[in-house]
Scaffold this active site. Structure first.
Site, mmCIF file in Angstrom:
data_model
loop_
_atom_site.group_PDB
_atom_site.id
_atom_site.type_symbol
_atom_site.label_atom_id
_atom_site.label_comp_id
_atom_site.label_asym_id
_atom_site.label_seq_id
_atom_site.Cartn_x
_atom_site.Cartn_y
_atom_site.Cartn_z
ATOM 1 N N HIS A 187 2.490 -20.453 17.590
ATOM 2 C CA HIS A 187 2.840 -21.590 16.735
ATOM 3 C C HIS A 187 1.551 -21.983 16.001
ATOM 4 O O HIS A 187 0.458 -21.855 16.552
ATOM 5 C CB HIS A 187 3.314 -22.737 17.636
ATOM 6 C CG HIS A 187 3.852 -23.930 16.911
ATOM 7 N ND1 HIS A 187 3.040 -24.885 16.350
ATOM 8 C CD2 HIS A 187 5.120 -24.341 16.675
ATOM 9 C CE1 HIS A 187 3.790 -25.832 15.805
ATOM 10 N NE2 HIS A 187 5.054 -25.523 15.981
ATOM 11 N N GLN A 199 6.839 -25.292 24.922
ATOM 12 C CA GLN A 199 8.194 -24.748 25.102
ATOM 13 C C GLN A 199 8.518 -24.379 26.537
ATOM 14 O O GLN A 199 9.617 -23.871 26.801
ATOM 15 C CB GLN A 199 8.395 -23.522 24.196
ATOM 16 C CG GLN A 199 8.314 -23.807 22.710
ATOM 17 C CD GLN A 199 9.409 -24.744 22.203
ATOM 18 O OE1 GLN A 199 10.416 -24.976 22.872
ATOM 19 N NE2 GLN A 199 9.191 -25.306 21.018
ATOM 20 N N CYS A 257 7.210 -22.716 11.986
ATOM 21 C CA CYS A 257 5.781 -22.992 12.172
ATOM 22 C C CYS A 257 5.039 -21.813 12.780
ATOM 23 O O CYS A 257 4.129 -21.999 13.601
ATOM 24 C CB CYS A 257 5.564 -24.241 13.016
ATOM 25 S SG CYS A 257 5.836 -25.739 12.079
HETATM 26 C C1 PLP Z 1 4.934 -23.360 20.991
HETATM 27 C C2 PLP Z 1 4.656 -24.676 20.334
HETATM 28 N N1 PLP Z 1 3.397 -25.128 20.279
HETATM 29 C C3 PLP Z 1 3.089 -26.317 19.707
HETATM 30 C C4 PLP Z 1 4.057 -27.100 19.138
HETATM 31 C C5 PLP Z 1 3.649 -28.388 18.491
HETATM 32 O O1 PLP Z 1 4.165 -29.493 19.184
HETATM 33 P P1 PLP Z 1 4.069 -30.922 18.498
HETATM 34 O O2 PLP Z 1 4.676 -30.787 17.141
HETATM 35 O O3 PLP Z 1 4.874 -31.785 19.408
HETATM 36 O O4 PLP Z 1 2.638 -31.303 18.427
HETATM 37 C C6 PLP Z 1 5.380 -26.660 19.175
HETATM 38 C C7 PLP Z 1 6.467 -27.467 18.595
HETATM 39 O O5 PLP Z 1 6.873 -27.309 17.470
HETATM 40 C C8 PLP Z 1 5.682 -25.423 19.776
HETATM 41 O O6 PLP Z 1 6.929 -24.966 19.802
#
Ligand code: PLP
Ligand code: PLP
Lengths: 418, 142, 418, 142
Positions: free
Chosen positions: A126, A207, A369
């Protein structure tokens, strides 16, 4: 088996007020749980009660409300520590979310990375577990290296891990579960290699924490980040767990509020863990909401949550796989969490999402993302269905039927692709 | 599951400043300073500005024979220090290490919320640390 | 006059559920508004409704809930922009709070500060507007300089401002209102001097935005930070306003999520304003709560809010001033916001706070997150009463009576001070 | 007070993919590529991966005489491009700059939520930018 699992959460939808909402004339079928989850009534009530009865700033106040707010906020740390099997609440730093946790960590570790050092992430990151390390590497003239994806199996390819994690490696930061492929990453195996060369290991657990039992100690990692809003809790809060022995030696990266011990005009000293890393008025009501979300999950039992979602993803995978003109990305169901990313030719994922929306079904379309991963998979966009505790096989049936219908609406014509 | 202690129905309620706490605040026992002692230790709670200093005289068997303290703070911290100074006389350093927040609240005769508990605990922290310093470095401290 | 003002908000307590709470057998008298404010029902209902009806992740989703959540979240930016008279919502960055805003800003500006440069703050800073700049100055070997407090008047001493803000000055960061002294700082005057030498001007507005009309353009500052929870909104959200022309040229300091345009394994480009500075899932429900808080304040009218608090602080000041053995810190009432910090000899502020708590009165005791200022004033602790929209003269009467009673409980004995 | 536009009771509701949108998607008008044109401009929406390219032929008076486009995207973005390509033929560049999201939604015959509106707006953004480039740099672009 199928029926037992389905039944174990059969009445849980009632605990989520939003799930009785209608979209047009259809019931909401919410399949975007990897983006954010819905909230049970207990979480909403806990936050509302906090504001109606106890709201005050924490830590310092001598009056009743402040004592109550402080206890509630500290209890949230303790519950979080217990939930992920941390050694103590001193290891639990509340942040704004996974992204904030990972950025904070990158800043906390920045002075330990020098020119020529290496930082290792994977090809399936991500953006939140890629860009902070990429920018740190670029700033320090360190190298960013990647554990590759084995496209065939949908798993990380660890066969050459000794070439990737080397004596130059300072930090290894990997996802516990991919938000695109659903792949469950073998943290312990990678952590052992990393520790052999003296690197620290950070895990992006956004996740995993909501969907399976986690134990930070048996994963053998050093840092662990996740978000409240993805685990049936509120927005505005996340967690950075770190081993106390490491946190003790790291400097804070955000200043002001409760994180100090002594302050002079020209210098300052820091408070004890975890407060030294929590600058400013913290997310207090959100901490109360996170507490309630953890209570909710523990009442269900994380083993059962995992079993339910594992069964559901297998059911969905098999049904989708049987469709014509479908591409599913990522590993076989048994190696994945409750996430399925796919393309249903000839329907563009955006159009699919719009058509499903007309049936009340919420899925995500886009790059999720993880743009570099999309490029690697050679797709510009994809559709993603991701499951939570309240999803059912009937909802999967509806999803699959609606995809079929979308395909039939779009089939027959020439596709405008050159 | 670890649990934080639930708040008492009423901490710091009516009667927090009962006679004997006010008395120990306004007329602290063992208050003052000596020329010599076995060990002396001072701590500051920067958060609230309280600062206390304890002096202990310890015999060969590790028993606290006499104690003095001085410094400044709120009624709870001064009264706790005064009560504690009486309490530890005749106790061994091993016994002192066993004292905890329940012991301090018992001496005060009240239950405190977390914020005021910090005031009450300052003197015990200092006394315990003084004992550790004495055990490690002997007479005169480090 | 007194009666008109008092009456104008006479029924407002009913809109705050917590204000009907009892502490023991007493009604709650909440006088710690500088630490955090209580929340009107409309704010609680807005957040609750968001979670019950619209909850989804923002920006990307194609389904109905995501469209609704996105609109609500963007509307929160627009309302905030209007509230402080920003040029557009592109200038509104949601953060976690004032502390987070100021830390972010310090990081955004860090590369513009070099060895030998100067950063200017004042002697009356809250730690959150001191330590980020102090640490930046120390890291870059820049000098941190202070606009002094004139202890007699309780105002900043601007007589030697030209010696303090010089051609070496890169950043001037000052409070709009002191959270200890209540002093209202003449931002425009300082900003003009700062701009003359080419420095940027940041304002810590945590204590002004909730209590008086503000217009960032007529203040002539460049950056402006404040917190949701101090303006009758939720915890977990704050605002950093910056001039678009400046924000355009600054680099983001937190990475991941919605803040990108294109991402590659080795580099990334950034989204438009304001999203480029909002990494990760933002505080969505908190944005909705902040919107509702702004609606609430605008319904009252900020001119009226200021008039009410100005009158109340004058009333309280005069009554406290008439007590025996009282020290009040800071300027005359007409130069201050609704904050009064004092010591009521011989009662230690902690004991005073405990005794007031027995009457249901919540005040703060300690250093109010401004330790160097306490040292400057030569006090180790003080008591603070701070007012909000719902406070009344009757509550002030109760406060003053209770202080008197505390003084009589403690008087007569020897004080244990060496 | 500025106000964000409130959401329509139902964006992207039933019938979003009505006959004529599907028809323009599956049989886009003016689709293809020429050897020469007055100006050519391509844009990518990295967020959704859509990429479109427009070629315009403009006469001396600044009127668009003919238009071609190609690229890839979802039904909404391709149909919008196709409808727009018909729409701008015969319009002057000044008239084109006045087109906005209401115009695009009118062409589509539906109201879109913010996410899908981005898909629909890509082609208009490209066409407007193409005109600006032509006006600034003349035939052939920069
Ligand atoms: C694997 C992973 N890492 C990081 C994030 C980022 O999380 P947040 O948007 O709550 O900071 C997400 C969520 O979109 C994710 O799925
Ligand atoms: C003047 C001032 N600045 C900054 C802050 C910090 O605000 P927050 O704790 O919401 O980040 C406060 C609040 O305590 C304040 O009063």
């Amino acid at each position: 088996m199928t029926h037992v699992q389905q039944n174990s959460f059969s009445s849980i939808q009632k605990e989520f007020p939003i799930l009785s909402r209608k979209i047009g004339k259809h019931s909401l079928v919410y399949l975007d749980n990897a983006a954010t989850t819905q909230k049970p009534l207990t979480v909403l009530k806990a936050m509302d009660a906090y504001y109606r009865l106890h709201n005050a700033n924490v830590h310092r106040g001598i009056y009743r409300l402040a004592e109550e707010a402080t206890l509630a906020y500290e209890l949230a740390h303790q519950k979080t520590a217990d939930f992920i099997h941390a050694q103590s609440m001193r290891e639990i730093i509340f942040t704004r979310g996974t992204t904030d946790s990972l950025n904070m960590l990158a800043r906390m570790l920045s002075s330990s990375v020098e020119k020529g050092d290496e930082i290792v992430v994977s090809q399936i990151e991500h953006h939140s577990n890629l860009i902070p390390w990429q920018q740190l590497a670029n700033a320090q003239k360190a190298a960013l290296k990647f554990i590759p994806l084995d496209k065939k199996s949908g798993m990380l390819d660890l066969s050459r891990i000794d070439k990737i994690i080397t004596s130059k490696t300072k930090i290894v930061s990997i996802p516990h579960v991919s938000n695109v492929l659903g792949t469950i990453v073998p943290i312990k195996e990678i952590a052992r290699r990393a520790h052999k060369v003296g690197a620290v290991v950070s895990v992006d657990a956004a996740q995993s924490v909501p969907h399976m039992p986690v134990n930070v100690r048996s994963l053998e990692c050093d840092f662990f980040s996740f978000s409240g809003h993805k685990m049936y809790g509120p927005t505005g809060i996340g967690v950075l767990w770190g081993k106390e022995s490491l946190l003790n030696h790291l400097e804070p990266v955000s200043f002001g509020g409760e994180m100090v011990r002594e302050v002079y005009y020209d210098r300052a000293t820091w408070n004890d863990l975890p407060w030294k890393f929590e600058a400013g008025t913290p997310p207090i009501a959100e901490g109360v909401g996170l507490s309630a979300a953890i209570d909710f999950l523990q009442k269900q039992g994380m083993e059962k949550v995992r079993a339910h979602e594992k069964e559901l993803v297998k059911y969905a995978y098999d049904k989708l796989f049987a469709l014509k003109n479908i591409s599913i990305y990522g590993p076989e169901p048994k190696f994945r969490s409750g996430v399925i990313t796919f393309n249903a030719t000839p329907v563009h994922p955006h159009d699919l999402a719009s058509l499903l929306n007309e049936k009340g079904i919420a899925i995500r379309a886009g790059h999720h993302c993880a743009m570099p991963l999309a490029t690697l998979l050679n797709i510009s966009a994809s559709a993603r269905a991701s499951f939570g505790i309240y999803n059912t096989q009937q909802e999967v049936d509806l999803l699959v039927e609606s995809i079929k219908k979308a395909q039939s609406i779009f089939s027959g014509g020439k596709r405008a692709v050159v | 599951m670890t649990k934080l202690e639930a708040p008492e129905k009423s901490f710091a309620g009516e009667g927090m400043y009962r006679e004997h706490i006010l008395d120990h605040y306004q007329h602290p026992r063992n208050f003052g300073e000596w020329k010599t002692c076995s060990v002396q230790h001072t701590e500051l709670n920067p958060v609230c500005g309280d600062q206390l200093s304890f002096q202990l005289n310890v015999d060969e068997k590790g028993k606290v024979m006499d104690v003095h303290f001085n410094g400044q703070g709120c009624a709870i911290s001064i009264a706790s220090a005064s009560l504690l100074s009486d309490e530890i006389k005749g106790k061994t350093m091993v016994q002192i290490q066993k004292l905890d927040k329940n012991g301090i609240q018992a001496l005060l005769g009240i239950t405190l919320g977390p914020a005021r508990l910090k005031c009450a605990m300052l003197s015990l922290d200092i006394v315990k640390n003084a004992c550790l310093i004495y055990q490690k470095y002997g007479k005169g401290g480090k």
